[in-house]
Each structure stands twice: as structure tokens, then as C-alpha cells.
Design an enzyme around this catalytic site. Structure first.
Site, short mmCIF file in Angstrom:
data_model
loop_
_atom_site.label_atom_id
_atom_site.label_comp_id
_atom_site.label_asym_id
_atom_site.label_seq_id
_atom_site.Cartn_x
_atom_site.Cartn_y
_atom_site.Cartn_z
N SER A 1 4.43 -1.69 9.85
CA SER A 1 4.77 -3.07 10.10
C SER A 1 5.34 -3.79 8.88
CB SER A 1 3.52 -3.82 10.57
OG SER A 1 2.57 -3.89 9.54
N LYS B 1 4.45 -9.99 1.94
CA LYS B 1 4.50 -9.85 3.40
C LYS B 1 4.07 -11.15 4.08
CE LYS B 1 2.91 -6.66 7.08
NZ LYS B 1 2.04 -5.51 7.37
N SER C 1 1.07 1.08 7.93
CA SER C 1 2.09 0.04 7.84
C SER C 1 2.75 -0.10 6.48
CB SER C 1 1.50 -1.32 8.24
OG SER C 1 1.36 -1.39 9.63
#
Lengths: 502, 455
Positions: free
Chosen positions: B131, B54, B155
Site C-alpha cells: 500500500s 505516507k 506494504s
């Protein structure tokens, strides 16, 4: 303004001190702490520069030193203390917040007894926090540079209750605090280099009235400034009240060129720091056994050292003044990092006691040689007291040579001057010999005397006829021939016995 | 050479070669930048795996943008511990994945890189969730074998559910946060995406080690909790608060089937109630925003990141005013909103009623879970109230709010939670995930129950 003017007024002072913790690494990062001499931006790591993803790690050495300071200030150590973030935007604070102990400080409710006035100043609390980086302005270029060397260095914030009542008392408190922090190794307390900084709260009220409105004077960083700033502020507040005006609660600065305080911001402009418990650091727990452990190993405090020295040596002819000079020497001594005990560079008190060697040498003689002669010679070389230039063993040997009459006091001074100028690892006696300060013993003195007696028959005759004072002329010749190195007392004895048997 | 300032620290690093070669096609915008080709594997337990990381997890060989304009060109001076551990085990990091800016969002639409397209049926232009949408999409599309995400309030679990992959949010304190761009430190966890629980476990086992650089990393000997009792029957709690009215019928149906599956494998199903769950949302938003406002204070353009010079007419006497130019352009609207909210809840006037109150609620939520886990081994409930929404579809009323009820409580309690794909919706055919939640340190058990759901 005159002292008289202040009659009928009470001065109320409280002091908040920030002292840099004398650790090798910073409070929450492994970057090395810095000295003023270090090039800017050479002593920081990614955490100190607030790079995302870095995390704080509490330096246990800083905790140890905070605990030592707190115990030396007779505080209650909190079994649980926490860290909070104090937010404000400023270029010397790259992360946007300072980690401090706002809600639960490490220690509370202590006191410091002032050495001369014996007054107890209550300590409200001791907390650990981070120092900021430094902004260096270049006003002409409208530029500021940021030096991260200081960023994240550990600080102790030490807050008094409003117990101080005069500028002199305030100054005595700061000196006593400085000596205490130095004694336990918590800080070098150096105000000139900025490792100790003071904020002073000042209010005045007429006798019998409640406390007046206080003003805080920020960053008053020398003993002279402390006294100057308080005097100015007290007079300003008295003048305001006397003319029917009110003192506004505000934060002020001290201008040491104009020697006056000036307004920085009013109470209404006080920033909201948005304190938040630091979510990374959790609770710092200190067990009772840890506290006991540190208390048992606490280095002796200045007050205790002073009374011990007086107890032990005053009766042996060492004056109060000598003791204060000795202790004064230690106030500029290098404080070892991380609370370690330095074996290389001992302080003046330790040096003195090592030379005295448990009463093996006369304390009076040692203090005399150390404070009158060694210090003088060192300062002739523009040096402060150092335990290494003439190590304690050498000064001890020198004192022995003099007290055993192996060399004269005058030769001793000459020898010391030489030792300071030319440090050497040779034994002091060897050095004395190489300087021809030590007369070859026994026979040689007799031989010289014999020669002098033979060379001066007129004087001998005079002696024989009852003029005993004439021996002094013979002695003068002996001293002249030996260029003053002979022990006059021994020479006189020898001469007398020679003359009587002549 | 010693860096003379932070910008130079970054500059020096930038002159290292960054990985920029791209061979794999990424039509889903799952990776924020180029992917690198898989090279000869280094030996190790994970040498057969390619990994997406990420965008808010620090790497030295790729930029670390956190999908924010504030860090658009930022290269970190260090690798996150989790990245180091994966590479040490032979895994190959092939690129950085798109996400919502600083992890704030649930649709992966708050990103300088643009939205991630859910690869399940790309032509339908649906959200991958957020997210960590890029990580979920990359795994779902087969662009990598596994991916790291971060989970602060759901997330990892929500995008896993939308994309039809496994997403684990481990117990707080197990996976190191060193190198994770912080959103809310007390809630942030590194999470794992993979197609199967088995692969998820391989990564978890590699990453589940104490890190002395993270003060919240749990020591080696305290990483697991003791089981509830030694009974052989698995007791599964079904929290009634996790079946709100807004739950779509097809999700309810899928969850029911999943529970029936578990029961068929010998589990005992027990209805439980977690009374404080309805308060957990407001508590979460207060706490997460407060910590965000604090953590994002550092993006002032001084030491690194986007620096916008003030116009010639600007007042230069107040540093805050100078920062405002960089910060205004650096942050997107959602991030700005949360910073403002958080700053308010920490202000002297609001602190007691907002921040402290939220902390009390958080404690209630923890207590509720503690009590529940005296009776049951794990909880099972839907991961999302619906299947992936269309990109650009306006969110209806409190929908996103209700959604959070399903993920936020486990974050507040710091307990392990994993979304496992169980079926596809009978209405639209899109994946549906079910969450397994255990008490702190029961990550292994959570994964075991996850594997039962896969059967």
C-alpha cells in the site's frame, strides 16, 4: 403488594456495580478526570476523542486502586489479566469500542461481608474498563450534545454471584460496597453524581424450584430506586408466574416517576459486542510481591474500623450509636485522588481519635462535644462535618478548659459557637479570654465572694444561726455579678469557708 | 483557547498555515498533495535528507488523509513520533505520499488520490505496488531522498520490489506507532524506503528509540536480540515454501544469482522449511480484517472527518443508521469488504473458528521462524512473485493471494524483513527485489546482509 403474597417465593438477586475510579487522570489517557461542575468538553484529549494515531497507556494509579478494591473484596488477584474491546456504535463512544476486561479480569472469587446481617455476598469478579462520554439530549430541538469530559474515565465493574435475597439485603450490600470502595480510596461511590451505578439482576422461584428466568434492571442509581425497582420487579415476576405466564429474559429500565420497571430489550435483541483482545495493551502482570505490598498498605476497612472503635471506646462510655454516627459522617467525606492519603481534610473517625489523643482526653467527653455540639454548630451554619473548621487541636483545648473547670460547660458551648462562626488560628484559651469566658483565677473569685459576704449581712447572720442553705442566695449573687462565668462549685466552697471564718 | 469540541480542535489547527506551495513536478501521483520546496536545512544527523511521509502517518503541517474519503480534509492535532524524530534530526518532510486507503491494498489503486504510476518507466503505466506505493515511487523517482511507509502485511516490501528501491519493515515494537493511523495494530509497523541500505540505516538509527506514548514500543534495553552463536560464518536459510509454482522464472533466476552472490561473499546456504507458511495467509486476513473492523469504527463523522447528513426522510432514532451515511461514503470498496469480513470473524458465532483459530496459526508461524533461526542467521527469498503489474491489468486468479505468501509471514511473526533491489528482469527489464528476513531484533544484521546483496 403485600409481604404475605411473597410467602413461598424465593427472590434471587445479583448486582453489577460500576464505580468510577477516583484517579486524577483517565484510565488510558493523561487527560484529567472531571467533576459534574466542570464545563462540558474541557477535560479530554485527542485519545478520548478517538483521533487516529492515538494509543492507550494504562494509568498505574488506576491499577493500584483496582487492586486495593479487589483485595478489600477478598478477591484472588489474577497474575495475568488482559484488556478487550467491546464494540458498539453510539455517539457517547467516539472510538466505537469500550476497552474492558472481558476474557481475563484483574480479580475473581471474592466476597463482601455485610456489616449488620453478617451475610457473605460472593464477588464473582472485578474488572477495569472505560467509562463513556455523556450524551445530553435536547428533546425539543431533536438534538443531542456529546460531552467528552467523562470519556475514558476508569471504572471498576464489580459483579456479585446471585447471593442476595431481598431488596433490603441488596441495599445493604451496595452501602457496604460503597463504604469499602471509599475506605480504600478506589472510588468516591457517589450515586447522586453518577460515579457509582448499579444494574440489578432479579429472578424469583417457588421454594424448592430451580432459579427462575432473570431480568436485568439497568442503571438503578439510588438506594431508594434499588429497593423500589426490585420490589416492583419481584411482584411483576410473581404475578406472571402465578397466572401461568413465563418471565421473558430481558433487559429493563426503572422509571422513577412511575416507580416501575419497563422493558428495554429482549434477549433476542441483545447486541453482539464482537469482543476482541486489545492488540495495543498486551498482558497486565501483577507479581505476588506487588500484591503483598499493596495488601500490607491497605487502609483499614469499615468493618475493622467499627469493631476497633467499639473495642476501644464502648467501655469508656461511647455508645454503638455514637460510633455509627462517627462512621456515617465519613461516608460523605471527600475521597482523595489516586489513593493518596489526605493530611488536610481528615475524616470524622480520625478527627475523633486525634482529639481523644490516646486516652489523654475522655472519649465520652470528646464524642459528646464533637457529635452533640460541634455537629450542631456546623449544621447551624449549613455545613457538613469538617475537620478544618475547628481543627482537632482547638476542640481538644476546649474540652480541656471545660474538664479542668477553667470554664463552665455553658461557656464551652459559647466558645464553640464562636469558633465555628469565626475560625481563628489564635489559641483557644486566648479566644476564651477575649470573650471574657475565663474568670481571672484564684484571688478574683475570693474577692468577689468577700464583697458579696460583706454586702449581705442579714444572710450571714442567718447562716451563723444555723441556716446553711442561705449560702445559695449568696452564691446566686456571685453568679449574677459574674454573669454566670464563675465556677459555681468553686464559688460555693469559697463562700462556705468565708462564712465559717466570719 | 481551550477547544470546546473535537471539531473545534481540528478547526483551530486548520487555521494554522498548511504547506501548500508546489515547485517539484510529480507526474507519478506519488504525493497526494503538493510538495514543498526544500528549505535551509536545520542542523542534525539527517539535515541532508528530504523525506516523504505516507498519508496515513500524522502530521500537523500537512493533511493526514490515509487516502480515504473519510479523512479527505483531516488535519491531525499531532505529529507522529517518527515525524518528530526525523525533523528533530534535521530531515525535511516535503510532503505526504499517496497510498492504498488505510493501507489496504497491494497495488496503490484503492486511493481517493488515484493510482500511483511506477516511475521506472512511466510510459508503461505500471503499478508502484501498495500500500505504500507513493513512498516507494517518490524515492525511486528521486523526488525525495527517503520516505516513511507502513507495513502491515508487505506494504513496504512489495512496492520497494516493484519500484527498485530498498524497503525495510523493522521488528515490531521498534519504531513508534504513535500518530500512525491504525489498520491492524498488532501487525502495523512503520517502514523505511531509500535508494540504498546505508541511507535506510541512517533513518532506522534515528527512529529506533523507545516511545513512552506507544504501549507496544520496546524499552531501550531490549531492542536487540542476541546473535545465534558466535560462529563467523553467516548461515542463510532458503525457505522452500517461498518458491511457489507461480513464481516467474526470471524472479527465480534473479534470486538464485543473489544467493550465489552471498555465497561468494562467504555465506553458507541452507535449505529450510517453514511448514505453517501456507496457513499464514488465511490467518493474516482474519486477524488484519478483525482489527481493521475495530480500528475503523471511529470514522462515524461525529468528532472529525467526513460527515454526511442523513436525508430529511431518514430515521433519526438509531445513531447507527445516521452513521451509515457517513461511513458508506467515507470508505472505498476494499476497506468496506475488510470491515465486513473482520466484523464477521469477531461475531459470537465465528469468533472461535476464525479469530481464535487465526491466533493459533499465528503462533505456529512464529514457532516455525523461531526454529528456523536456531539453524540460520537470516532467511533470503524473493520479495515478489513477479515484476510490477500494469495498472488496470486484471489480477489473475489467486495471483495476489500467492504474492502475499512472500510478505505476510514476517508480519505475523513481527520480525524484520527488508526488500533489496538485486537485478532487472531478463524478460521485461523491470526491477526485482529479494527479501532478507531475520529474527526479532536482528534489524542490524538484516541490513548488513542487505548491503552484501547491493555489492
Amino acid at each position: 403488594m403485600s409481604r404475605l403474597f411473597r410467602d413461598g417465593w424465593h427472590i434471587v438477586l445479583g448486582i453489577e456495580t460500576h464505580a468510577q475510579i477516583n484517579s486524577t487522570q483517565k484510565l488510558f489517557s493523561s487527560a484529567p478526570t472531571s467533576l459534574l461542575a466542570h464545563d462540558s468538553n474541557t477535560r479530554f484529549n485527542a485519545f478520548d476523542a478517538a483521533f487516529p494515531g492515538t494509543l492507550p497507556l494504562l494509568n498505574p494509579k488506576c491499577v493500584l486502586l483496582a487492586l486495593r478494591a479487589s483485595l478489600a473484596l477478598n478477591c484472588r488477584i489474577q497474575n495475568r489479566s488482559t484488556f478487550d474491546r467491546k464494540h458498539y456504535f453510539y455517539p457517547d463512544l467516539p472510538v466505537g469500542y469500550q476497552i474492558t476486561q472481558h476474557y481475563a479480569p484483574i480479580a475473581k472469587d471474592g466476597y463482601l461481608e455485610l456489616p449488620v446481617s453478617k451475610k457473605r455476598v460472593r464477588i464473582q469478579q472485578v474488572q477495569m474498563e472505560q467509562d463513556t462520554a455523556k450524551s445530553i439530549s435536547e428533546p425539543r430541538a431533536h438534538k443531542s450534545h456529546i460531552d467528552l469530559n467523562r470519556s475514558g474515565t476508569g471504572l471498576l465493574e464489580i459483579v456479585t454471584e446471585p447471593d442476595l435475597q431481598s431488596p433490603e439485603e441488596a441495599s445493604e450490600y451496595v452501602r457496604a460496597l460503597q463504604a469499602t470502595l471509599r475506605a480504600v480510596g478506589a472510588s468516591d461511590g457517589n450515586m447522586e453524581s453518577g460515579s457509582m451505578r448499579c444494574d440489578v439482576n432479579v429472578s424469583v422461584n417457588r421454594s424448592g424450584d430451580p432459579f427462575g428466568t432473570r431480568c436485568e434492571i439497568k442503571n438503578v442509581n439510588s438506594f431508594r430506586y434499588i429497593v423500589g425497582a426490585i420490589n416492583f420487579e419481584v411482584d411483576r415476576q410473581i404475578a406472571l408466574i402465578s397466572s401461568g405466564q413465563a418471565v421473558e429474559q430481558e433487559t429493563r429500565g426503572f422509571d422513577h416517576y412511575k416507580w416501575e420497571t419497563f422493558k428495554l430489550r429482549s434477549k433476542e435483541d441483545a447486541p453482539d459486542y464482537r469482543y476482541m483482545p486489545d492488540p495495543n495493551l498486551g498482558v497486565l502482570t501483577i507479581s505476588q510481591s506487588e500484591i503483598t505490598n499493596i495488601r500490607d498498605r491497605l487502609p483499614p476497612l469499615p468493618d475493622a474500623i467499627r469493631s476497633r472503635l467499639l473495642d476501644r471506646y464502648e467501655s469508656q462510655g461511647v455508645s454503638v450509636n455514637d460510633v455509627d454516627i462517627l462512621m456515617g459522617l465519613d461516608t460523605t467525606r471527600l475521597v482523595p485522588f489516586d489513593g493518596e492519603h489526605s493530611t488536610q481534610d481528615m475524616g470524622a473517625v480520625d478527627y475523633f481519635e486525634q482529639v481523644v489523643d490516646n486516652g489523654r482526653r475522655s472519649a465520652k467527653a470528646v464524642s459528646n462535644w464533637m457529635l452533640n455540639n460541634l455537629l450542631g454548630q456546623l449544621s447551624a451554619h449549613s455545613m457538613e462535618f469538617s475537620s478544618t473548621r475547628v481543627p482537632p487541636e482547638q476542640l481538644g483545648a476546649l474540652v480541656d478548659l471545660v474538664t479542668s473547670n477553667t470554664i463552665t460547660t455553658a461557656s464551652g458551648k459559647l466558645l464553640l459557637r464562636h469558633l465555628v462562626a469565626h475560625p481563628s488560628s489564635a489559641s483557644v484559651e486566648q479566644v476564651a479570654r477575649s470573650l471574657k469566658l475565663v474568670e481571672d483565677q484564684g484571688d478574683d473569685l475570693s474577692a468577689i465572694c468577700q464583697r458579696v459576704v460583706e454586702a449581705m449581712p442579714k444572710e450571714v447572720a442567718s447562716f451563723k444561726s444555723g441556716n446553711e442553705n442561705v449560702v445559695n442566695r449568696l452564691l446566686g449573687k456571685v453568679m449574677k455579678d459574674t454573669r454566670g462565668r464563675a465556677d459555681a462549685h468553686a464559688a460555693k466552697t469559697t463562700l462556705l469557708s468565708l462564712l465559717k471564718s466570719y | 483557547m481551550k477547544p470546546r469540541c473535537s471539531r473545534q480542535l481540528v478547526h483551530n489547527i486548520r487555521h494554522r498555515t498548511l504547506n501548500t506551495a508546489s515547485i517539484t513536478k510529480d507526474p507519478f501521483n506519488a504525493f497526494e498533495d503538493a510538495l514543498i520546496p526544500i528549505q535551509n536545512a536545520r542542523p542534525g544527523a539527517l539535515s541532508d535528507l528530504s523525506i516523504g511521509v505516507k498519508a496515513n502517518i500524522a502530521t500537523t503541517s500537512f493533511k493526514t488523509t490515509a487516502s480515504s474519503n473519510a479523512l479527505r480534509d483531516y488535519v491531525s492535532p499531532m505529529n507522529a513520533t517518527v515525524v518528530e524524530l526525523l525533523e528533530d534530526a534535521g530531515a525535511q518532510v516535503i510532503g505526504k505520499t499517496n497510498c492504498d486507503e488505510f493501507g489496504m491494498g497491494s497495488l496503490n489503486t484503492n486511493s481517493i488520490h488515484g493510482p500511483v504510476v511506477n516511475p521506472f518507466r512511466p510510459e508503461e503505466q505500471r503499478s508502484a505496488g501498495g500500500s505504500s506505493g507513493g513512498s516507494a515511487a517518490a524515492v525511486a523517482a528521486g523526488l525525495c531522498d527517503a520516505a516513511l511507509g507502513t507495513d502491515t502485511g508487505g506494504s513496504v516490501r512489495l512496492p520497494a520490489s516493484y519500484c527498485g528501491v530498498v524497503g525495510l519493515k523493522p521488528s515490531y515494537g521498534l519504531l513508534s506507532r504513535w500518530g500512525v493511523v491504525p489498520y491492524a495494530d498488532s501487525l502495523d509497523t512503520v517502514g523505511i524506503f531509500a535508494k540504498t541500505v546505508a541511507t535506510t540505516r541512517r533513518l532506522f538509527d534515528t527512529l529506533n528509540v523507545h516511545d513512552p506514548r506507544d504501549p507496544t514500543s520496546v524499552s531501550s534495553d531490549a531492542r536487540t536480540s542476541s546473535p545465534r552463536n558466535h560462529s563467523t560464518t553467516l548461515r542463510i536459510g532458503i525457505p522452500q515454501e517461498c518458491f511457489p509454482r507461480e513464481l516467474s522464472n526470471t524472479v527465480t533466476e534473479s534470486t538464485r544469482n543473489a544467493l550465489a552472490n552471498l555465497k561468494a561473499q562467504g555465506a553458507e546456504l541452507v535449505p529450510v522449511s517453514l511448514k505453517s507458511l501456507s496457513f499464514s495467509l488465511s490467518a493474516y486476513y482474519v486477524l488484519a480484517s478483525a482489527e481493521a473492523s475495530s480500528n475503523l469504527a471511529r470514522y462515524d463523522g461525529m468528532q472529525y472527518g467526513l460527515k454526511v447528513s442523513p436525508p430529511a426522510s431518514a430515521d433519526l432514532s438509531d445513531p447507527k443508521a445516521i452513521y451509515a451515511y457517513s461511513r458508506t461514503q467515507g470508505f472505498g470498496s476494499e476497506v468496506t469488504r475488510r470491515i465486513l469480513l473482520g466484523a464477521y470473524s469477531l461475531s459470537a458465532e465465528a469468533f472461535d473458528n476464525y479469530f481464535l483459530q487465526a491466533q493459533r496459526v499465528r503462533q505456529h508461524v512464529k514457532n516455525d521462524f523461531d526454529n528456523a533461526f536456531k539453524e540460520v542467521d537470516v532467511l533470503v527469498h524473493p520479495s515478489a512473485i513477479r515484476t510490477a503489474p500494469r495498472l488496470g491489468e486484471p489480477q489473475v486468479g489467486l495471483e495476489s493471494y500467492v504474492q502475499d505468501v512472500l510478505t505476510v509471514p514476517a508480519s505475523l511473526a513481527g520480525i524484520p524483513a527488508m526488500s533489496v533491489p538485486v537485478s532487472h528482469s531478463e524478460e521485461d527489464g523491470w526491477p526485482i527485489g529479494v527479501s532478507v528476513v531475520g529474527k526479532w531484533g536482528s534489524d542490524a544484521l538484516v541490513m548488513k546482509v542487505g548491503e552484501m546483496l547491493e555489492r
